[in-house]
Design a protein around this motif. Structure first.
Motif, mmCIF file in Angstrom:
data_model
loop_
_atom_site.group_PDB
_atom_site.id
_atom_site.type_symbol
_atom_site.label_atom_id
_atom_site.label_comp_id
_atom_site.label_asym_id
_atom_site.label_seq_id
_atom_site.Cartn_x
_atom_site.Cartn_y
_atom_site.Cartn_z
ATOM 1 N N GLU A 396 0.800 -1.168 -0.100
ATOM 2 C CA GLU A 396 -0.111 0.111 0.205
ATOM 3 C C GLU A 396 0.728 1.115 -0.009
ATOM 4 O O GLU A 396 0.322 2.409 -0.274
ATOM 5 C CB GLU A 396 -0.950 0.052 1.044
ATOM 6 N N ASN A 397 1.983 1.084 0.447
ATOM 7 C CA ASN A 397 3.139 2.133 0.331
ATOM 8 C C ASN A 397 3.862 2.562 -1.040
ATOM 9 O O ASN A 397 4.796 3.049 -0.926
ATOM 10 C CB ASN A 397 3.850 2.176 1.636
ATOM 11 N N THR A 398 3.484 1.740 -1.886
ATOM 12 C CA THR A 398 4.052 1.881 -3.297
ATOM 13 C C THR A 398 4.121 3.336 -3.664
ATOM 14 O O THR A 398 3.107 3.828 -3.746
ATOM 15 C CB THR A 398 3.219 1.089 -4.501
ATOM 16 N N LEU A 481 -1.195 -4.982 -0.130
ATOM 17 C CA LEU A 481 -0.616 -5.298 0.987
ATOM 18 C C LEU A 481 -0.352 -4.443 2.121
ATOM 19 O O LEU A 481 0.157 -3.518 1.706
ATOM 20 C CB LEU A 481 0.639 -6.113 0.436
ATOM 21 N N ASP A 482 -0.930 -4.940 3.140
ATOM 22 C CA ASP A 482 -0.752 -4.138 4.441
ATOM 23 C C ASP A 482 0.617 -3.829 4.739
ATOM 24 O O ASP A 482 1.614 -4.450 4.750
ATOM 25 C CB ASP A 482 -1.412 -4.650 5.709
ATOM 26 N N ILE A 483 0.824 -2.647 5.246
ATOM 27 C CA ILE A 483 2.012 -1.923 5.723
ATOM 28 C C ILE A 483 1.767 -1.664 7.034
ATOM 29 O O ILE A 483 0.649 -0.917 7.060
ATOM 30 C CB ILE A 483 2.705 -0.849 4.758
ATOM 31 N N ASN A 484 2.311 -1.768 7.935
ATOM 32 C CA ASN A 484 2.114 -1.357 9.518
ATOM 33 C C ASN A 484 2.395 0.159 9.576
ATOM 34 O O ASN A 484 3.536 0.590 10.130
ATOM 35 C CB ASN A 484 3.233 -2.205 10.445
ATOM 36 N N ASP A 485 1.310 0.774 9.181
ATOM 37 C CA ASP A 485 1.132 2.444 9.081
ATOM 38 C C ASP A 485 0.330 2.911 9.938
ATOM 39 O O ASP A 485 -0.119 4.208 9.940
ATOM 40 C CB ASP A 485 1.396 2.711 7.568
ATOM 41 N N PHE A 486 -0.493 2.059 10.659
ATOM 42 C CA PHE A 486 -1.711 2.413 11.620
ATOM 43 C C PHE A 486 -1.032 2.363 12.919
ATOM 44 O O PHE A 486 -0.661 1.215 13.369
ATOM 45 C CB PHE A 486 -2.875 1.640 11.292
ATOM 46 N N VAL A 487 -1.130 3.169 13.640
ATOM 47 C CA VAL A 487 -0.865 3.528 15.104
ATOM 48 C C VAL A 487 -1.935 3.114 15.942
ATOM 49 O O VAL A 487 -2.955 3.596 15.683
ATOM 50 C CB VAL A 487 -0.044 4.782 15.504
ATOM 51 N N PRO A 488 -2.006 2.067 16.872
ATOM 52 C CA PRO A 488 -2.938 1.774 17.693
ATOM 53 C C PRO A 488 -3.684 3.033 18.338
ATOM 54 O O PRO A 488 -3.027 4.004 18.736
ATOM 55 C CB PRO A 488 -2.642 0.812 18.642
ATOM 56 N N ILE A 489 -5.088 2.926 18.546
ATOM 57 C CA ILE A 489 -5.404 4.175 19.157
ATOM 58 C C ILE A 489 -6.742 3.711 19.994
ATOM 59 O O ILE A 489 -7.565 2.773 19.723
ATOM 60 C CB ILE A 489 -5.973 5.267 17.782
ATOM 61 N N PHE A 490 -6.630 4.104 21.204
ATOM 62 C CA PHE A 490 -7.601 3.987 22.216
ATOM 63 C C PHE A 490 -8.920 4.948 21.779
ATOM 64 O O PHE A 490 -8.781 6.189 22.282
ATOM 65 C CB PHE A 490 -7.104 4.134 23.822
ATOM 66 N N GLU A 491 -9.934 4.467 21.184
ATOM 67 C CA GLU A 491 -11.016 5.367 20.940
ATOM 68 C C GLU A 491 -11.810 5.774 22.104
ATOM 69 O O GLU A 491 -12.348 6.892 22.000
ATOM 70 C CB GLU A 491 -11.940 4.673 19.837
ATOM 71 N N ASP A 518 -6.219 -0.506 12.155
ATOM 72 C CA ASP A 518 -6.763 -0.809 11.117
ATOM 73 C C ASP A 518 -5.738 -1.957 10.119
ATOM 74 O O ASP A 518 -6.302 -2.319 9.155
ATOM 75 C CB ASP A 518 -7.325 0.145 10.338
ATOM 76 N N ASP A 519 -4.606 -2.019 10.650
ATOM 77 C CA ASP A 519 -3.659 -2.876 9.962
ATOM 78 C C ASP A 519 -4.080 -4.305 9.743
ATOM 79 O O ASP A 519 -5.280 -4.492 10.421
ATOM 80 C CB ASP A 519 -2.303 -2.545 10.270
ATOM 81 N N GLN A 520 -3.321 -4.992 9.227
ATOM 82 C CA GLN A 520 -3.784 -6.386 9.013
ATOM 83 C C GLN A 520 -3.011 -7.328 9.694
ATOM 84 O O GLN A 520 -1.609 -6.976 10.040
ATOM 85 C CB GLN A 520 -3.779 -6.914 7.597
ATOM 86 N N GLY A 521 -3.544 -8.430 10.197
ATOM 87 C CA GLY A 521 -2.470 -9.608 10.703
ATOM 88 C C GLY A 521 -1.870 -9.036 11.936
ATOM 89 O O GLY A 521 -2.449 -8.460 12.779
ATOM 90 N N SER A 522 -0.417 -9.387 12.027
ATOM 91 C CA SER A 522 0.249 -9.027 13.090
ATOM 92 C C SER A 522 0.442 -7.511 13.240
ATOM 93 O O SER A 522 0.747 -7.067 14.307
ATOM 94 C CB SER A 522 1.671 -9.645 13.106
#
Length: 570
Positions: A396-398, A481-491, A518-522
């Motif tokens: 996704e970061n292509t 394909l997922d890239i770990n670009d989402f920081v977890p957030i406590f909504e 919102d990332d995928q997998g691990s």
């Protein structure tokens, strides 16, 4: 007495022709006298008596007797007289002599009556012949006259006088016809006889010898006339170059110079008859074009040949040597090549036809030409994508500008009809992707975010450049394909929990914290850690986010806890 006896003698001049009787004194001729030998004698005669003598001269004249016939100077006379001698001219002379004297010796010349035709006049005194009229060698070549010379005493001698008339060149050569005509085959071998001229010349000898020439009408020297008046072929003839000759043939006689020649001419018309010696020659072009959608039975082109021969030798029939998979036929007479089967340029783009033209000569001649039929493209083929569905996965970061896939469509047509241009017609509302219209390469156009749009289904269209374009479509599936670009957030942060101080059984779960990733997998699998505010160790936090109280709480001791929890993806 004795003195009276006289004796006679001839002293001189007797010339053995006379004697004298010595006693009587008679003068006697002892020989036959010939006046023509000796006509006078002078004798001296003596009379003697023994004592005295006396001389006397006696002159004797022998008188003529006609005892000689006239005598011609030649045994036969022959005279040559040119036929153009002018009347009145002196043309001959004869001479006769007669030894007699007087009238006995006078000669008169006479032509025998039988021979007298008045052409020649003989002077009876001089023996000279004069011509009285015009001579013509061609009418009469000689005259024979019998002539006599007669003396006054009736004695005569006869001889022959020949007049030979000499030919003068006064007659032209004459052709038997004023004009001749003939026809001959154009392939007549060299040296062949074309015509024999019958030419007559009334003159004689060299005056009637003839020389022939062609005065006009034979600029290339293809004919010749020999000395016998035979017209022959000298150089090869070709009816197709020249089919008709109008010759002027000249003949002249050959007198000796300075006599002038006579010349005559005749017209000769020669028609050459055709021989089949030329094959047909093609005039039509060797290349033709035909659209591939041409209907059957259309005339594609017209074969055209020409044959310079004439008649059936020039009539042409056409055939096709190899009818190319029965796609074409040809009109035997008109040479029109027609389409007999359907064409498909994408299958066969050109045909080579061998057209044969044959004349109707016996035997016939033929020639052939190759005609290339170029099939012109019609836009009758759609572009076709190599795949109905393309699939591609990209990070996704292509980066923008990166080529991710190349689609390809083929079009069997030619030229612009087969040139393909590409476009995206659906599934790209925000223009995240662009396609190279020529190469079909699909490129990232804007930053992507799998968490917003994880997949794209682009509808790609291929269009040819025909005047009425044809198209095909294909789907391109793009999975990000997922890239770990989402920081977890406590909504729900901050959480607020009220806990009674007497919880009863411990440990007791008081809260389940949940953060969003919102990332995928691990990349989205979170583990929670109690990070601060638990200095009293009154709480525990499972990695799954369950917050438990592990010790009895006493509001009076501490009524307010602020805990800091972290959520970390894997």
């Amino acid at each position: 007495g004795a003195n009276a006896l006289v004796t006679y003698t001839i002293i001189s001049g007797a010339d053995d022709s006379f004697r004298i009787d010595p006693e009587s004194g008679d003068l006697i001729a002892t020989k036959r006298l010939d006046r023509e030998r000796r006509s006078k004698y002078s004798l001296l005669v003596r009379a003697d008596d023994g004592l005295q003598s006396s001389d006397m001269r006696i002159n004797i004249t022998v008188s003529d007797v006609n005892d000689h016939t006239p005598k011609f100077s030649r045994p036969v006379y022959s005279f040559d007289i040119p036929e153009d001698t002018t009347p009145g001219s002196l043309v001959a002379a004869i001479l006769a002599t007669d030894d007699d004297s007087g009238v006995n010796g006078e000669i008169t010349y006479i032509v025998n009556e039988d021979d007298e035709d008045g052409t020649f006049f003989l002077n009876p005194v001089t023996g000279v012949f004069n011509l009285t009229r015009i001579l013509d060698y061609e009418a009469q070549q000689y005259y024979i006259l019998t002539v006599r010379a007669e003396d006054g005493g009736g004695q005569f001698t006869t001889i022959r006088v020949y007049f030979n008339i000499l030919d003068v060149n006064d007659n032209p050569p004459i052709f038997s016809l004023d004009s001749y005509s003939t026809s001959l085959m154009e392939n007549l071998p060299l040296g062949s006889t074309v015509l024999v001229f019958n030419v007559t010349d009334a003159d004689d000898g060299i005056n009637s010898q003839l020389a022939y020439s062609i005065a006009s009408g034979d600029s290339l020297g293809q004919f010749t006339v020999d000395k016998n008046g035979i017209l022959k072929v000298q150089k090869a003839l070709d009816r197709e170059s020249q089919s008709f000759y109008n010759l002027v043939v000249q003949v002249h006689d050959l007198p000796q110079l300075p006599a002038s020649r006579f010349t005559s001419t005749a017209q000769v018309s020669i028609i050459l008859l055709d021989v089949n010696d030329n094959p047909p020659t093609f005039l039509s072009p060797k290349l033709t074009y035909i659209p591939e959608n041409t209907p059957i039975d259309t005339t594609v082109f017209k074969a055209q040949a020409t044959d310079p021969d004439s008649g059936p030798n020039s009539y042409i029939e056409y055939t096709l040597l190899n009818p190319s998979g029965n796609k074409f036929s040809i009109g035997t007479i008109d040479g029109e090549v027609r389409l007999t089967g359907e064409l498909d340029r994408e299958e066969v783009s050109n045909y080579t036809l061998t057209v044969v033209a044959t004349d109707k000569g016996q035997p016939s001649l033929s020639s052939s030409t190759e005609v290339v039929v170029m099939v012109l493209d019609i836009n009758d083929n759609n572009p076709v994508f190599a795949q109905a569905m393309y699939k591609v996965e990209i990070d996704e970061n292509t980066l923008t500008g990166t080529d991710i896939i190349q689609v390809s469509a083929a079009d069997g047509d030619g030229g612009t009809n087969g040139q393909v241009r590409y476009g995206i017609i659906d599934g790209n509302a925000n223009q995240e992707f662009r396609i190279d219209s020529v190469t079909g390469a699909i490129t990232v156009a804007k930053p992507l975010d799998r968490e917003k749009t994880p997949t794209y289904f682009l509808t790609v269209q291929a269009t040819d450049r025909g005047s009425t374009p044809r198209t095909d479509t294909s789907t391109v599936s793009i999975v990000l394909l997922d890239i770990n670009d989402f920081v977890p957030i406590f909504e729900l942060s901050p959480y607020s929990v009220n806990v009674p101080e007497n919880l009863g059984t411990l440990p007791r779960t008081i809260l389940q914290v949940v953060a969003r990733d919102d990332d995928q997998g691990s990349n989205s699998k979170l583990s929670y850690v109690l990070f601060g505010g638990n200095e009293d160790n009154a709480f525990t936090l499972s990695s799954s986010g369950e917050l438990r109280v592990t010790q009895s709480l006493d509001r009076e001791t501490k009524e307010h806890f602020v805990l800091l929890i972290t959520a970390t993806d894997s």
